[in-house]
Design a protein around this motif. Structure first.
Motif, PDB file in Angstrom:
ATOM      1  N   PHE A  67       0.708  -1.128   0.105  1.00  0.00           N
ATOM      2  CA  PHE A  67       0.023   0.136   0.102  1.00  0.00           C
ATOM      3  C   PHE A  67       0.722   1.238   0.130  1.00  0.00           C
ATOM      4  O   PHE A  67       1.185   1.825   1.059  1.00  0.00           O
ATOM      5  CB  PHE A  67      -0.888  -0.008   1.181  1.00  0.00           C
ATOM      6  CG  PHE A  67      -1.583  -1.244   1.503  1.00  0.00           C
ATOM      7  CD1 PHE A  67      -2.915  -1.437   0.732  1.00  0.00           C
ATOM      8  CD2 PHE A  67      -1.185  -2.342   2.229  1.00  0.00           C
ATOM      9  CE1 PHE A  67      -3.646  -2.611   0.753  1.00  0.00           C
ATOM     10  CE2 PHE A  67      -1.879  -3.463   2.343  1.00  0.00           C
ATOM     11  CZ  PHE A  67      -3.141  -3.515   1.689  1.00  0.00           C
ATOM     12  N   PRO A  68       1.502   1.736  -1.196  1.00  0.00           N
ATOM     13  CA  PRO A  68       2.550   2.648  -1.279  1.00  0.00           C
ATOM     14  C   PRO A  68       1.892   4.043  -0.776  1.00  0.00           C
ATOM     15  O   PRO A  68       2.571   4.709  -0.287  1.00  0.00           O
ATOM     16  CB  PRO A  68       2.794   2.902  -2.553  1.00  0.00           C
ATOM     17  CG  PRO A  68       2.254   1.608  -3.188  1.00  0.00           C
ATOM     18  CD  PRO A  68       1.202   1.003  -2.333  1.00  0.00           C
ATOM     19  N   GLY A  92      -5.344   3.143   2.457  1.00  0.00           N
ATOM     20  CA  GLY A  92      -4.282   2.434   1.194  1.00  0.00           C
ATOM     21  C   GLY A  92      -5.107   1.991  -0.006  1.00  0.00           C
ATOM     22  O   GLY A  92      -6.228   1.678   0.019  1.00  0.00           O
ATOM     23  N   THR A  93      -4.125   2.138  -0.801  1.00  0.00           N
ATOM     24  CA  THR A  93      -4.501   1.338  -2.157  1.00  0.00           C
ATOM     25  C   THR A  93      -3.705   0.069  -2.270  1.00  0.00           C
ATOM     26  O   THR A  93      -2.516   0.290  -2.584  1.00  0.00           O
ATOM     27  CB  THR A  93      -4.454   2.355  -3.421  1.00  0.00           C
ATOM     28  OG1 THR A  93      -5.150   3.606  -3.077  1.00  0.00           O
ATOM     29  CG2 THR A  93      -4.908   1.598  -4.634  1.00  0.00           C
ATOM     30  N   HIS A  94      -4.378  -0.905  -2.754  1.00  0.00           N
ATOM     31  CA  HIS A  94      -3.454  -2.374  -2.957  1.00  0.00           C
ATOM     32  C   HIS A  94      -2.820  -2.336  -4.024  1.00  0.00           C
ATOM     33  O   HIS A  94      -3.427  -2.854  -5.133  1.00  0.00           O
ATOM     34  CB  HIS A  94      -4.426  -3.426  -2.441  1.00  0.00           C
ATOM     35  CG  HIS A  94      -4.094  -4.739  -2.775  1.00  0.00           C
ATOM     36  ND1 HIS A  94      -4.547  -5.794  -3.036  1.00  0.00           N
ATOM     37  CD2 HIS A  94      -2.533  -5.228  -2.037  1.00  0.00           C
ATOM     38  CE1 HIS A  94      -3.512  -7.156  -3.066  1.00  0.00           C
ATOM     39  NE2 HIS A  94      -2.558  -6.610  -2.256  1.00  0.00           N
ATOM     40  N   GLN A  95      -1.446  -2.111  -4.099  1.00  0.00           N
ATOM     41  CA  GLN A  95      -0.876  -1.839  -5.293  1.00  0.00           C
ATOM     42  C   GLN A  95       0.293  -2.843  -5.409  1.00  0.00           C
ATOM     43  O   GLN A  95       1.264  -2.962  -6.400  1.00  0.00           O
ATOM     44  CB  GLN A  95      -0.185  -0.415  -5.418  1.00  0.00           C
ATOM     45  CG  GLN A  95      -1.541   0.454  -5.606  1.00  0.00           C
ATOM     46  CD  GLN A  95      -0.986   1.827  -5.702  1.00  0.00           C
ATOM     47  OE1 GLN A  95       0.221   2.201  -5.527  1.00  0.00           O
ATOM     48  NE2 GLN A  95      -1.886   2.870  -6.113  1.00  0.00           N
ATOM     49  N   GLY A  96       0.496  -3.600  -4.491  1.00  0.00           N
ATOM     50  CA  GLY A  96       1.818  -4.549  -4.278  1.00  0.00           C
ATOM     51  C   GLY A  96       1.225  -5.947  -3.544  1.00  0.00           C
ATOM     52  O   GLY A  96       0.118  -5.882  -2.812  1.00  0.00           O
ATOM     53  N   PRO A 103      -1.876  -7.701  -6.154  1.00  0.00           N
ATOM     54  CA  PRO A 103      -2.268  -6.189  -6.132  1.00  0.00           C
ATOM     55  C   PRO A 103      -3.755  -6.622  -6.746  1.00  0.00           C
ATOM     56  O   PRO A 103      -3.918  -7.144  -7.667  1.00  0.00           O
ATOM     57  CB  PRO A 103      -1.420  -5.322  -6.972  1.00  0.00           C
ATOM     58  CG  PRO A 103      -0.204  -6.162  -7.159  1.00  0.00           C
ATOM     59  CD  PRO A 103      -0.194  -7.755  -6.945  1.00  0.00           C
ATOM     60  N   THR A 104      -4.613  -5.729  -6.112  1.00  0.00           N
ATOM     61  CA  THR A 104      -5.926  -5.656  -6.606  1.00  0.00           C
ATOM     62  C   THR A 104      -6.462  -4.376  -7.056  1.00  0.00           C
ATOM     63  O   THR A 104      -7.391  -4.354  -7.888  1.00  0.00           O
ATOM     64  CB  THR A 104      -6.997  -6.035  -5.638  1.00  0.00           C
ATOM     65  OG1 THR A 104      -6.916  -5.147  -4.617  1.00  0.00           O
ATOM     66  CG2 THR A 104      -6.781  -7.623  -4.986  1.00  0.00           C
ATOM     67  N   GLY A 105      -5.556  -3.217  -6.639  1.00  0.00           N
ATOM     68  CA  GLY A 105      -5.971  -2.041  -6.985  1.00  0.00           C
ATOM     69  C   GLY A 105      -7.108  -1.293  -6.205  1.00  0.00           C
ATOM     70  O   GLY A 105      -7.412  -0.344  -6.233  1.00  0.00           O
ATOM     71  N   ARG A 106      -7.500  -2.295  -5.284  1.00  0.00           N
ATOM     72  CA  ARG A 106      -8.528  -1.921  -4.337  1.00  0.00           C
ATOM     73  C   ARG A 106      -8.136  -0.879  -2.929  1.00  0.00           C
ATOM     74  O   ARG A 106      -6.940  -1.122  -2.601  1.00  0.00           O
ATOM     75  CB  ARG A 106      -9.395  -3.086  -3.664  1.00  0.00           C
ATOM     76  CG  ARG A 106     -10.115  -3.988  -4.595  1.00  0.00           C
ATOM     77  CD  ARG A 106     -10.644  -5.045  -3.866  1.00  0.00           C
ATOM     78  NE  ARG A 106     -11.356  -5.950  -4.805  1.00  0.00           N
ATOM     79  CZ  ARG A 106     -11.990  -7.100  -4.389  1.00  0.00           C
ATOM     80  NH1 ARG A 106     -12.159  -7.353  -3.184  1.00  0.00           N
ATOM     81  NH2 ARG A 106     -12.549  -7.831  -5.275  1.00  0.00           N
ATOM     82  N   LEU A 136      -9.049  -8.232   4.766  1.00  0.00           N
ATOM     83  CA  LEU A 136      -9.020  -9.191   3.977  1.00  0.00           C
ATOM     84  C   LEU A 136     -10.402  -9.115   3.217  1.00  0.00           C
ATOM     85  O   LEU A 136     -10.383  -9.785   1.853  1.00  0.00           O
ATOM     86  CB  LEU A 136      -8.660 -10.347   4.676  1.00  0.00           C
ATOM     87  CG  LEU A 136      -7.460 -10.904   5.286  1.00  0.00           C
ATOM     88  CD1 LEU A 136      -7.398 -12.136   6.112  1.00  0.00           C
ATOM     89  CD2 LEU A 136      -6.360 -11.010   4.264  1.00  0.00           C
ATOM     90  N   ARG A 137     -11.439  -8.933   3.702  1.00  0.00           N
ATOM     91  CA  ARG A 137     -12.714  -8.714   3.020  1.00  0.00           C
ATOM     92  C   ARG A 137     -12.552  -7.730   2.085  1.00  0.00           C
ATOM     93  O   ARG A 137     -13.056  -8.025   1.076  1.00  0.00           O
ATOM     94  CB  ARG A 137     -13.961  -8.350   4.156  1.00  0.00           C
ATOM     95  CG  ARG A 137     -14.271  -9.475   4.751  1.00  0.00           C
ATOM     96  CD  ARG A 137     -15.487  -8.982   5.695  1.00  0.00           C
ATOM     97  NE  ARG A 137     -15.913 -10.373   6.229  1.00  0.00           N
ATOM     98  CZ  ARG A 137     -16.653 -10.333   7.332  1.00  0.00           C
ATOM     99  NH1 ARG A 137     -16.979  -9.067   8.045  1.00  0.00           N
ATOM    100  NH2 ARG A 137     -17.390 -11.374   7.985  1.00  0.00           N
ATOM    101  N   GLN A 138     -11.899  -6.542   2.212  1.00  0.00           N
ATOM    102  CA  GLN A 138     -11.921  -5.476   1.227  1.00  0.00           C
ATOM    103  C   GLN A 138     -10.974  -5.937   0.107  1.00  0.00           C
ATOM    104  O   GLN A 138     -11.255  -5.247  -1.205  1.00  0.00           O
ATOM    105  CB  GLN A 138     -11.348  -4.264   1.914  1.00  0.00           C
ATOM    106  CG  GLN A 138     -12.405  -3.671   2.879  1.00  0.00           C
ATOM    107  CD  GLN A 138     -11.814  -2.440   3.595  1.00  0.00           C
ATOM    108  OE1 GLN A 138     -11.483  -1.625   2.992  1.00  0.00           O
ATOM    109  NE2 GLN A 138     -11.801  -2.551   4.862  1.00  0.00           N
ATOM    110  N   LEU A 139      -9.945  -6.823   0.417  1.00  0.00           N
ATOM    111  CA  LEU A 139      -9.155  -7.155  -0.618  1.00  0.00           C
ATOM    112  C   LEU A 139      -9.693  -8.390  -1.430  1.00  0.00           C
ATOM    113  O   LEU A 139      -9.305  -9.034  -2.446  1.00  0.00           O
ATOM    114  CB  LEU A 139      -7.891  -7.654  -0.040  1.00  0.00           C
ATOM    115  CG  LEU A 139      -7.004  -6.379   0.344  1.00  0.00           C
ATOM    116  CD1 LEU A 139      -5.619  -6.796   1.029  1.00  0.00           C
ATOM    117  CD2 LEU A 139      -6.740  -5.306  -0.622  1.00  0.00           C
TER     118      LEU A 139
END
Length: 151
Positions: A67-68, A92-96, A103-106, A136-139
């Motif tokens: 999450f950069p 954060g945004t899941h980018q890694g 990464p999901t971009g979520r 984990l749910r959000q991802l």
């Protein structure tokens, strides 16, 4: 412990949050070296075999790779005696890669409560409650619970 000491501890805890929000692993690592005892006892299960301050550095490096744009919003801070308690909202945004998930971009938002005990001016012991299930749910790693929906 004096009120002045509690205020000082609260300020040091704030420095750690400021470093975390810098998004810079090196700044975070240096700040951990300054405000956390090398042999800090971490009472929260972590996904690492490292211990002490090294474990905290590893956790932050992992979080920032995943999450950069990670941001910790401090909602409440309470300092009393040798302890500082902080309630945060993390976004954060899941980018890694994170916990084995590509990464999901979520975007994610979750809550945490951290307690730090200070000794000799540094964080010597920590406890944390982090809403990993929400992460984990959000991802998409864990399905939403239909019982959580209000209708």
């Amino acid at each position: 412990m004096s009120t002045a000491q509690a205020t000082s501890n609260k300020a040091k805890f704030g420095r750690l949050h400021d470093a975390a929000n810098s998004g810079d692993v090196e700044v975070i690592s240096r700040t951990i070296d300054e405000v956390v005892a090398p042999d800090v006892v971490i009472r929260t299960p972590l996904p690492t075999d490292a211990t002490g301050a090294a474990a905290l550095k590893q956790v932050w490096a992992t979080l920032l790779r995943a999450f950069p744009d990670l941001h910790v919003a401090v909602e409440d801070v309470i300092a009393e005696g040798d302890k500082v308690v902080c309630r945060n909202t993390v976004t954060g945004t899941h980018q890694g890669e994170y916990m084995g998930r590509p990464p999901t971009g979520r975007s994610i938002t979750y809550n945490e409560i951290l307690i730090s005990r200070f000794a000799d001016g540094r964080i010597a012991e920590t406890w944390g409650i982090v809403d990993v299930l929400s992460q984990l749910r959000q991802l998409g790693a864990v399905p939403e619970d239909p019982g959580d929906k209000v209708g």
